[in-house]
Design a protein around this motif. Structure first.
Motif, PDB file in Angstrom:
ATOM      1  N   GLU A  14       0.807  -1.223   0.000  1.00  0.00           N
ATOM      2  CA  GLU A  14       0.000   0.000   0.000  1.00  0.00           C
ATOM      3  C   GLU A  14       0.842   1.275   0.000  1.00  0.00           C
ATOM      4  OE1 GLU A  14       0.878  -1.474   4.001  1.00  0.00           O
ATOM      5  OE2 GLU A  14      -0.229  -2.424   2.386  1.00  0.00           O
ATOM      6  N   GLN A  15       2.122   1.166   0.365  1.00  0.00           N
ATOM      7  CA  GLN A  15       3.002   2.340   0.359  1.00  0.00           C
ATOM      8  C   GLN A  15       3.829   2.448  -0.922  1.00  0.00           C
ATOM      9  OE1 GLN A  15       5.261   2.741   3.989  1.00  0.00           O
ATOM     10  NE2 GLN A  15       3.585   1.867   5.189  1.00  0.00           N
ATOM     11  N   GLY A  16       3.663   1.478  -1.825  1.00  0.00           N
ATOM     12  CA  GLY A  16       4.358   1.533  -3.105  1.00  0.00           C
ATOM     13  C   GLY A  16       5.665   0.773  -3.181  1.00  0.00           C
ATOM     14  N   PHE A  17       6.008   0.022  -2.142  1.00  0.00           N
ATOM     15  CA  PHE A  17       7.222  -0.797  -2.182  1.00  0.00           C
ATOM     16  C   PHE A  17       6.917  -2.107  -2.889  1.00  0.00           C
ATOM     17  CE2 PHE A  17       8.012   1.983   1.387  1.00  0.00           C
ATOM     18  CZ  PHE A  17       9.364   2.282   1.267  1.00  0.00           C
ATOM     19  N   LEU A  18       7.825  -2.546  -3.757  1.00  0.00           N
ATOM     20  CA  LEU A  18       7.630  -3.823  -4.431  1.00  0.00           C
ATOM     21  C   LEU A  18       7.607  -4.954  -3.417  1.00  0.00           C
ATOM     22  CD1 LEU A  18       9.890  -3.593  -7.618  1.00  0.00           C
ATOM     23  CD2 LEU A  18       7.452  -3.111  -7.372  1.00  0.00           C
ATOM     24  N   LEU A  19       6.803  -5.962  -3.698  1.00  0.00           N
ATOM     25  CA  LEU A  19       6.725  -7.129  -2.809  1.00  0.00           C
ATOM     26  C   LEU A  19       7.940  -8.030  -2.998  1.00  0.00           C
ATOM     27  CD1 LEU A  19       2.922  -7.887  -3.232  1.00  0.00           C
ATOM     28  CD2 LEU A  19       4.057  -6.588  -1.405  1.00  0.00           C
ATOM     29  N   GLN A  20       8.479  -8.049  -4.204  1.00  0.00           N
ATOM     30  CA  GLN A  20       9.691  -8.806  -4.527  1.00  0.00           C
ATOM     31  C   GLN A  20      10.668  -7.855  -5.209  1.00  0.00           C
ATOM     32  OE1 GLN A  20      10.228 -12.026  -3.720  1.00  0.00           O
ATOM     33  NE2 GLN A  20       8.228 -12.008  -2.720  1.00  0.00           N
ATOM     34  N   PRO A  21      11.964  -7.969  -4.921  1.00  0.00           N
ATOM     35  CA  PRO A  21      12.919  -7.066  -5.572  1.00  0.00           C
ATOM     36  C   PRO A  21      12.927  -7.267  -7.083  1.00  0.00           C
ATOM     37  CG  PRO A  21      14.082  -8.798  -4.375  1.00  0.00           C
ATOM     38  CD  PRO A  21      12.626  -8.947  -4.051  1.00  0.00           C
ATOM     39  N   ASP A  22      13.147  -6.190  -7.797  1.00  0.00           N
ATOM     40  CA  ASP A  22      13.261  -6.233  -9.249  1.00  0.00           C
ATOM     41  C   ASP A  22      14.415  -5.312  -9.621  1.00  0.00           C
ATOM     42  OD1 ASP A  22      12.953  -5.841 -12.084  1.00  0.00           O
ATOM     43  OD2 ASP A  22      10.889  -6.567 -11.875  1.00  0.00           O
ATOM     44  N   TYR A  23      15.430  -5.859 -10.266  1.00  0.00           N
ATOM     45  CA  TYR A  23      16.664  -5.127 -10.520  1.00  0.00           C
ATOM     46  C   TYR A  23      16.755  -4.519 -11.924  1.00  0.00           C
ATOM     47  CZ  TYR A  23      17.972  -7.407  -6.197  1.00  0.00           C
ATOM     48  OH  TYR A  23      18.004  -7.834  -4.901  1.00  0.00           O
ATOM     49  N   ARG A  24      15.665  -4.516 -12.651  1.00  0.00           N
ATOM     50  CA  ARG A  24      15.691  -3.918 -13.991  1.00  0.00           C
ATOM     51  C   ARG A  24      15.693  -2.389 -13.889  1.00  0.00           C
ATOM     52  NH1 ARG A  24      10.555  -6.450 -16.601  1.00  0.00           N
ATOM     53  NH2 ARG A  24       9.864  -6.158 -14.453  1.00  0.00           N
ATOM     54  N   ASP A  25      16.474  -1.766 -14.755  1.00  0.00           N
ATOM     55  CA  ASP A  25      16.556  -0.306 -14.756  1.00  0.00           C
ATOM     56  C   ASP A  25      15.219   0.340 -15.104  1.00  0.00           C
ATOM     57  OD1 ASP A  25      19.198  -0.492 -14.017  1.00  0.00           O
ATOM     58  OD2 ASP A  25      19.990  -0.031 -16.008  1.00  0.00           O
ATOM     59  N   GLU A  26      14.409  -0.322 -15.920  1.00  0.00           N
ATOM     60  CA  GLU A  26      13.105   0.217 -16.296  1.00  0.00           C
ATOM     61  C   GLU A  26      12.206   0.387 -15.069  1.00  0.00           C
ATOM     62  OE1 GLU A  26      14.301  -2.685 -17.602  1.00  0.00           O
ATOM     63  OE2 GLU A  26      14.847  -2.109 -19.636  1.00  0.00           O
ATOM     64  N   VAL A  27      12.375  -0.503 -14.092  1.00  0.00           N
ATOM     65  CA  VAL A  27      11.585  -0.436 -12.863  1.00  0.00           C
ATOM     66  C   VAL A  27      11.936   0.827 -12.090  1.00  0.00           C
ATOM     67  CG1 VAL A  27      11.173  -1.573 -10.644  1.00  0.00           C
ATOM     68  CG2 VAL A  27      11.292  -2.941 -12.738  1.00  0.00           C
ATOM     69  N   VAL A  28      13.222   1.138 -12.023  1.00  0.00           N
ATOM     70  CA  VAL A  28      13.668   2.354 -11.335  1.00  0.00           C
ATOM     71  C   VAL A  28      13.007   3.575 -11.965  1.00  0.00           C
ATOM     72  CG1 VAL A  28      15.653   3.807 -10.778  1.00  0.00           C
ATOM     73  CG2 VAL A  28      15.856   1.323 -10.636  1.00  0.00           C
ATOM     74  N   GLY A  29      13.016   3.636 -13.284  1.00  0.00           N
ATOM     75  CA  GLY A  29      12.415   4.768 -13.981  1.00  0.00           C
ATOM     76  C   GLY A  29      10.936   4.912 -13.694  1.00  0.00           C
ATOM     77  N   ALA A  30      10.214   3.778 -13.686  1.00  0.00           N
ATOM     78  CA  ALA A  30       8.763   3.820 -13.447  1.00  0.00           C
ATOM     79  C   ALA A  30       8.447   4.273 -12.023  1.00  0.00           C
ATOM     80  CB  ALA A  30       8.161   2.440 -13.703  1.00  0.00           C
ATOM     81  N   ILE A  31       9.171   3.740 -11.049  1.00  0.00           N
ATOM     82  CA  ILE A  31       8.900   4.099  -9.651  1.00  0.00           C
ATOM     83  C   ILE A  31       9.328   5.543  -9.392  1.00  0.00           C
ATOM     84  CG2 ILE A  31       9.390   3.577  -7.234  1.00  0.00           C
ATOM     85  CD1 ILE A  31       9.722   0.621  -8.107  1.00  0.00           C
ATOM     86  N   ALA A  32      10.479   5.941  -9.928  1.00  0.00           N
ATOM     87  CA  ALA A  32      10.936   7.325  -9.744  1.00  0.00           C
ATOM     88  C   ALA A  32       9.914   8.303 -10.324  1.00  0.00           C
ATOM     89  CB  ALA A  32      12.295   7.525 -10.401  1.00  0.00           C
TER      90      ALA A  32
END
Length: 109
Positions: A14-32
């Protein structure tokens, strides 16, 4: 809450933290982007550091350890500069943007 990256839905708490780690750079961009953060080289340095710590220890460091470690690789790194990068808290918001699960509570390791 969830993020969609390359058509894949990533589960988040509910706070926006991934439930499982994901190390793809695209994920960083989307969350940022969802956090309103425009990524710079310093953001990526923090992201790489937090990911490395998570891989090595299974969790991210508390702010004090984070500040000490990053001070060795980022010239002029201090509390103020880290909060300028991650305004709601470098240890927590940094871990979120890095695509990691929510950090432990106060104290870390």
């Amino acid at each position: 809450m969830a993020y969609v990256v390359n058509g894949e839905e990533l589960g988040a708490d509910e706070q926006g933290f991934l439930l499982q780690p994901d190390y793809r750079d695209e994920v960083v961009g989307a969350i940022a982007a969802s956090e309103g953060i425009a990524l710079t080289d310093d953001h990526w340095t923090v992201v790489r550091y937090l990911r490395e710590q998570f891989r090595e220890h299974g969790h991210t460091p508390n702010f004090r350890n984070m500040l000490k470690d990053l001070g060795e690789v980022m010239p002029g790194c201090d509390s103020k500069s880290l909060y300028a990068l991650f305004p709601t808290g470098p240890a927590k918001q940094g871990a979120k943007v890095a695509g990691l699960p929510q950090p432990f509570g106060k104290g870390g390791y």
